[in-house]
Design a protein around this motif. Sequence first.
Motif, PDB file in Angstrom:
ATOM      1  N   ILE A  34      -3.022   3.063 -13.606  1.00  0.00           N
ATOM      2  CA  ILE A  34      -3.747   2.440 -12.551  1.00  0.00           C
ATOM      3  C   ILE A  34      -3.169   3.028 -11.333  1.00  0.00           C
ATOM      4  CG2 ILE A  34      -3.785   0.074 -11.423  1.00  0.00           C
ATOM      5  CD1 ILE A  34      -3.908  -1.019 -14.175  1.00  0.00           C
ATOM      6  N   LEU A  35      -1.949   3.407 -11.263  1.00  0.00           N
ATOM      7  CA  LEU A  35      -1.185   4.074  -9.986  1.00  0.00           C
ATOM      8  C   LEU A  35      -1.618   5.171  -9.556  1.00  0.00           C
ATOM      9  CD1 LEU A  35       2.593   2.948 -10.509  1.00  0.00           C
ATOM     10  CD2 LEU A  35       0.998   1.916  -8.962  1.00  0.00           C
ATOM     11  N   ILE A  36      -1.742   5.860 -10.873  1.00  0.00           N
ATOM     12  CA  ILE A  36      -2.630   7.397 -10.468  1.00  0.00           C
ATOM     13  C   ILE A  36      -3.935   7.282  -9.802  1.00  0.00           C
ATOM     14  CG2 ILE A  36      -3.158   9.707 -11.641  1.00  0.00           C
ATOM     15  CD1 ILE A  36      -0.920   9.316 -13.649  1.00  0.00           C
ATOM     16  N   ILE A  37      -4.678   6.628 -10.408  1.00  0.00           N
ATOM     17  CA  ILE A  37      -6.002   6.038  -9.862  1.00  0.00           C
ATOM     18  C   ILE A  37      -5.994   5.722  -8.383  1.00  0.00           C
ATOM     19  CG2 ILE A  37      -8.187   5.177 -10.264  1.00  0.00           C
ATOM     20  CD1 ILE A  37      -7.469   5.227 -13.122  1.00  0.00           C
ATOM     21  N   LEU A  38      -5.243   4.777  -8.156  1.00  0.00           N
ATOM     22  CA  LEU A  38      -4.912   4.217  -6.859  1.00  0.00           C
ATOM     23  C   LEU A  38      -4.403   5.386  -5.872  1.00  0.00           C
ATOM     24  CD1 LEU A  38      -3.496   0.771  -7.455  1.00  0.00           C
ATOM     25  CD2 LEU A  38      -5.893   1.357  -6.800  1.00  0.00           C
ATOM     26  N   SER A  39      -3.622   6.160  -6.359  1.00  0.00           N
ATOM     27  CA  SER A  39      -3.059   7.142  -5.427  1.00  0.00           C
ATOM     28  C   SER A  39      -4.186   8.342  -4.967  1.00  0.00           C
ATOM     29  CB  SER A  39      -1.954   7.843  -5.963  1.00  0.00           C
ATOM     30  OG  SER A  39      -0.800   6.845  -6.276  1.00  0.00           O
ATOM     31  N   TRP A  40      -4.828   8.498  -5.868  1.00  0.00           N
ATOM     32  CA  TRP A  40      -6.055   9.567  -5.897  1.00  0.00           C
ATOM     33  C   TRP A  40      -6.866   8.864  -4.913  1.00  0.00           C
ATOM     34  CZ3 TRP A  40     -11.054   9.229  -7.275  1.00  0.00           C
ATOM     35  CH2 TRP A  40     -11.982  10.289  -7.220  1.00  0.00           C
ATOM     36  N   TRP A  41      -7.125   7.672  -4.912  1.00  0.00           N
ATOM     37  CA  TRP A  41      -8.143   7.044  -4.126  1.00  0.00           C
ATOM     38  C   TRP A  41      -7.730   6.941  -2.800  1.00  0.00           C
ATOM     39  CZ3 TRP A  41      -9.280   1.684  -2.590  1.00  0.00           C
ATOM     40  CH2 TRP A  41     -10.400   1.432  -2.094  1.00  0.00           C
ATOM     41  N   LEU A  42      -6.433   6.307  -2.683  1.00  0.00           N
ATOM     42  CA  LEU A  42      -6.072   6.067  -1.174  1.00  0.00           C
ATOM     43  C   LEU A  42      -5.445   6.878  -0.377  1.00  0.00           C
ATOM     44  CD1 LEU A  42      -4.281   2.599  -2.353  1.00  0.00           C
ATOM     45  CD2 LEU A  42      -6.313   2.833  -1.030  1.00  0.00           C
ATOM     46  N   TYR A  43      -5.100   8.002  -0.847  1.00  0.00           N
ATOM     47  CA  TYR A  43      -4.460   9.161  -0.161  1.00  0.00           C
ATOM     48  C   TYR A  43      -5.385   9.903   0.690  1.00  0.00           C
ATOM     49  CZ  TYR A  43      -1.727  13.443   0.656  1.00  0.00           C
ATOM     50  OH  TYR A  43      -1.126  14.446   1.358  1.00  0.00           O
ATOM     51  N   PRO A  44      -6.568  10.347   0.507  1.00  0.00           N
ATOM     52  CA  PRO A  44      -7.380  10.957   1.512  1.00  0.00           C
ATOM     53  C   PRO A  44      -7.578   9.634   2.620  1.00  0.00           C
ATOM     54  CG  PRO A  44      -8.217  11.401  -0.566  1.00  0.00           C
ATOM     55  CD  PRO A  44      -7.214  10.254  -0.828  1.00  0.00           C
ATOM     56  N   LYS A  45      -7.612   8.338   2.225  1.00  0.00           N
ATOM     57  CA  LYS A  45      -7.750   7.564   3.441  1.00  0.00           C
ATOM     58  C   LYS A  45      -6.940   7.091   4.220  1.00  0.00           C
ATOM     59  CE  LYS A  45     -11.402   5.179   0.381  1.00  0.00           C
ATOM     60  NZ  LYS A  45     -12.494   5.457   1.380  1.00  0.00           N
TER      61      LYS A  45
END
Length: 397
Positions: A34-45
Amino acid sequence: MTNEETFIKKPSFIKRFFWWIWRNKWLVLILIIILIILSWWLYPKIFGNKKEYITMDISRGDIIQQVTASGEIQPVNTVNVGSQVSGTIEDIFVDFNSHVKKGDKLLTIEPSVLQSTVDEAKASLDSAKSELKYFESEYKRNKSLYNDGFISRAEMEKSLTTYEQAEQAVNKAQYSYDRALTNLGYATITSPVNGTVISRKVDKGQTVAASFQTPDLFEIAEDLSKMQIETAISEADIGMIKEGLPVTFTVDAYPNQTFTGNVQQIRLSPTNVSNVVVYTVVIDVDNSDLKLMPGMTAFVTVVVAEAKNIFKTKNSGLLNRTYKNIFENVPENVTPATHIAIKRNKDIIFVPYKKGLITPTETQIISDEIQPNDKIIIGYIGQKSTNKSDIRGGPRM
């Protein structure tokens, strides 16, 4: 059990932490995913999609557009001296490198056979003249007798015909005698021009035969102070060659010296060499110091155009076919053919430009908006090519 023994046997915090992880390993694994998915989704934003662009320098300097070739150095005018009569060479009066003037004696052919032909023709001529004199007097006598009525008209006309035939025989004998005298004169070979003997192809005592074709005896260069180079230029480059263009060249004999010349002629007759169409380009060369010799190989550079103190870059900096795979929201009127992508400090701008002179390695950039230290963006790290034609070789020169 003492308090000290109890402290020693009690599990440490680290052991208890790893024990807890082991007991809840599936829960921990789910949390990591879950943390990896959130990081991948939130980093560009949060941090933005920052690309590390690949750039190429724009420099200021000179650029020369040129075409290279090679060719053989030859005199502008070379005369092959031959013989119109056959015979044995009696004497040779010149050798290699001899300077000759027009009319100078080069060699003589043994004249006895030619002289006998002259004597024979002279005897035939004298005999014909004697016969003509006899038939002339006979005709005059018969004409007088005919006028007095002593002989017939047929007999008089017969003597007239014989007299006219004798006249023709004299003319024929005269032509033979003149031709024999002319051939005797050909036994002495003279120079037709002022120049230098660059080739002697016969020796004393050698027999020359002029029955079927004129044999070459000498090669005379009319003026070695004026030379020319015949080079072969491919059809891909011939369009850039114009009469009068400056030329520089070197020869192996003088590796540290550069000679100059000019394009004198572009011959329209093409030649196919290994499936490549080439045209002969003639280059005039001043050889007043006589350093250049016939037959030397010249390595020629034709200066087509030159620009000084201009902006230029390597050819590979202008090979992009599209900007859509590098930037987002590219204006519709912006293409790599009309604009170059510039990184100026931290800004990215599109600058209109035109290509100027092109060499095998560099291209001139013509634009009023280029500034010092500007860099051309040619891609970004991690970019995947979507067009195989994005990378190709530079221009052929």
